[in-house]
Design a protein around this motif. Structure first.
Motif, short mmCIF file in Angstrom:
data_model
loop_
_atom_site.label_atom_id
_atom_site.label_comp_id
_atom_site.label_asym_id
_atom_site.label_seq_id
_atom_site.Cartn_x
_atom_site.Cartn_y
_atom_site.Cartn_z
N MET A 1 0.85 -1.20 0.00
CA MET A 1 0.00 0.00 0.00
C MET A 1 0.89 1.25 0.00
SD MET A 1 -3.05 0.84 2.73
CE MET A 1 -3.36 -0.89 3.07
N GLU A 2 0.50 2.20 -0.78
CA GLU A 2 1.26 3.45 -0.84
C GLU A 2 1.18 4.15 0.53
OE1 GLU A 2 1.38 7.71 -1.29
OE2 GLU A 2 -0.60 6.75 -1.53
N PHE A 3 2.23 4.89 0.89
CA PHE A 3 2.36 5.36 2.28
C PHE A 3 1.18 6.22 2.74
CE2 PHE A 3 3.86 8.33 5.55
CZ PHE A 3 4.15 7.42 6.55
N SER A 4 0.79 7.19 1.93
CA SER A 4 -0.31 8.08 2.36
C SER A 4 -1.61 7.31 2.53
CB SER A 4 -0.52 9.22 1.36
OG SER A 4 0.59 10.08 1.39
N GLU A 5 -1.78 6.30 1.68
CA GLU A 5 -2.98 5.48 1.79
C GLU A 5 -2.93 4.66 3.09
OE1 GLU A 5 -3.60 2.79 -1.46
OE2 GLU A 5 -5.57 2.16 -0.65
N LEU A 6 -1.76 4.15 3.40
CA LEU A 6 -1.59 3.39 4.65
C LEU A 6 -1.93 4.27 5.86
CD1 LEU A 6 -0.41 0.78 6.05
CD2 LEU A 6 1.74 2.02 6.17
N ARG A 8 -3.80 6.92 5.86
CA ARG A 8 -5.22 7.26 5.83
C ARG A 8 -6.09 6.09 6.27
NH1 ARG A 8 -4.79 9.41 1.02
NH2 ARG A 8 -5.69 7.58 0.04
N ARG A 9 -5.65 4.90 5.94
CA ARG A 9 -6.50 3.73 6.19
C ARG A 9 -6.18 2.99 7.49
NH1 ARG A 9 -7.31 0.66 0.57
NH2 ARG A 9 -8.33 -0.75 2.01
N LEU A 110 1.74 0.46 15.09
CA LEU A 110 0.39 0.53 14.52
C LEU A 110 0.45 0.52 12.99
CD1 LEU A 110 -1.17 3.33 16.78
CD2 LEU A 110 -1.47 0.86 17.03
N LEU A 111 1.35 1.30 12.43
CA LEU A 111 1.44 1.40 10.97
C LEU A 111 1.95 0.10 10.35
CD1 LEU A 111 2.81 5.04 10.60
CD2 LEU A 111 0.54 4.23 9.95
N THR A 112 2.93 -0.51 11.00
CA THR A 112 3.47 -1.77 10.45
C THR A 112 2.43 -2.87 10.52
OG1 THR A 112 5.68 -1.11 11.20
CG2 THR A 112 5.38 -3.41 10.56
N ALA A 113 1.70 -2.92 11.61
CA ALA A 113 0.64 -3.92 11.72
C ALA A 113 -0.33 -3.78 10.55
CB ALA A 113 -0.09 -3.78 13.06
N ARG A 114 -0.74 -2.55 10.28
CA ARG A 114 -1.68 -2.31 9.18
C ARG A 114 -1.07 -2.73 7.85
NH1 ARG A 114 -4.80 -2.54 5.96
NH2 ARG A 114 -6.54 -1.20 5.35
N ASP A 115 0.20 -2.42 7.67
CA ASP A 115 0.90 -2.75 6.43
C ASP A 115 0.96 -4.26 6.22
OD1 ASP A 115 2.33 -1.86 4.13
OD2 ASP A 115 4.18 -2.54 5.07
N LEU A 116 0.98 -5.02 7.31
CA LEU A 116 1.09 -6.48 7.22
C LEU A 116 -0.27 -7.17 7.21
CD1 LEU A 116 4.04 -7.00 9.77
CD2 LEU A 116 4.15 -7.07 7.26
N GLY A 117 -1.33 -6.36 7.09
CA GLY A 117 -2.68 -6.95 7.05
C GLY A 117 -3.24 -7.26 8.42
N LEU A 118 -2.59 -6.73 9.45
CA LEU A 118 -3.05 -6.96 10.82
C LEU A 118 -3.79 -5.72 11.33
CD1 LEU A 118 0.34 -8.45 12.02
CD2 LEU A 118 -1.78 -9.75 11.84
N ARG A 155 -13.99 -3.97 10.28
CA ARG A 155 -13.40 -2.85 9.54
C ARG A 155 -13.59 -1.63 10.43
NH1 ARG A 155 -13.44 -2.99 3.50
NH2 ARG A 155 -14.16 -0.84 3.62
N PRO A 156 -12.49 -1.13 10.98
CA PRO A 156 -12.66 -0.02 11.94
C PRO A 156 -13.21 1.21 11.24
CG PRO A 156 -10.34 -0.33 11.41
CD PRO A 156 -11.09 -1.45 10.75
#
Ligand SMILES: Cc1cc2nc3c(=O)[nH]c(=O)nc-3n(C[C@H](O)[C@H](O)[C@H](O)COP(=O)(O)O)c2cc1C
Length: 182
Positions: A1-6, A8-9, A110-118, A155-156
């Motif tokens: 995922m592109e950084f800004s999208e990560l 944002r999401r 938090l960001l890495t977890a999201r990046d890994l699908g967690l 989905r938060p």
């Protein structure tokens, strides 16, 4: 995922699937956490990884009964070794830098977890002394955040932010010129 999208999401996840977090993903999260900046490069963070069900339950109780903490397969408690920062910066290191540094590390978790699908949630509402006792933290090591991590079972909600126009000042506080005026 592109950084800004990560960015944002990312949203706090408070419901987790009954599925373990892979060891490599846990290591990746921790490896990224220590890339955070720190005052004087003193790296005051410490991480207690909690997988034991009983310890997780006690942490959830200490966090004012936020029991979703106990439902996550793994919980990382980010801590600050306040004396590591105080050794160079005295009170400013103890009460300010060490906390900021550990908070930065927490955001990377938090960001890495999201990046890994967690999914993950930063929990800051807890009784410090109880958490310290449960985890056997030395007096100079302060718990900064309890972060349950797992595969999301929700989905938060993506909460809106206050409008930037309200928050940005040019040159001095109160001089709101609008974003076009920057
Ligand atoms: C210092 C701090 C303490 C927080 N404490 C809690 C908490 O105890 N329990 C919880 O569910 N969320 C907690 N949160 C998460 C916030 O509620 C959340 O970040 C905010 O509502 C915005 O939602 P979002 O991060 O999903 O965009 C905390 C966040 C911060 C930064």
């Amino acid at each position: 995922m592109e950084f800004s999208e990560l960015v944002r999401r990312r949203g706090m996840v408070r419901r987790f699937k009954d599925r373990p977090v892979e060891h490599e993903k846990l290591l990746k999260i921790l490896a990224n956490a220590v890339r955070a900046p720190s005052a004087g490069h003193l790296q005051p963070w410490e991480f207690v990884v909690v997988k034991d069900g009983d310890v997780k339950r006690r942490l959830a109780e200490a966090a004012l009964k936020q029991m979703f903490i106990a439902d996550a397969p793994v919980v990382i408690v980010t801590c600050a070794d306040t004396e590591r920062s105080a050794s160079r910066y005295g009170d400013r290191g103890r009460g300010f830098y060490s906390i900021i540094d550990a908070a930065y590390a927490s955001l990377l978790i938090l960001l890495t977890a999201r990046d890994l699908g967690l999914g993950a949630c930063f929990v800051g509402a807890y009784r410090d002394d109880e958490v310290s006792r449960i985890l056997a933290l030395p007096r100079h090591v302060r718990p900064i955040g309890i972060i349950p991590i797992g595969y999301p079972d929700e989905r938060p909600p993506m909460y809106e932010r206050l409008p930037l126009e309200q928050l940005v000042h040019l040159n001095r506080y109160g001089n709101r010129v609008g974003l076009g005026g920057l």
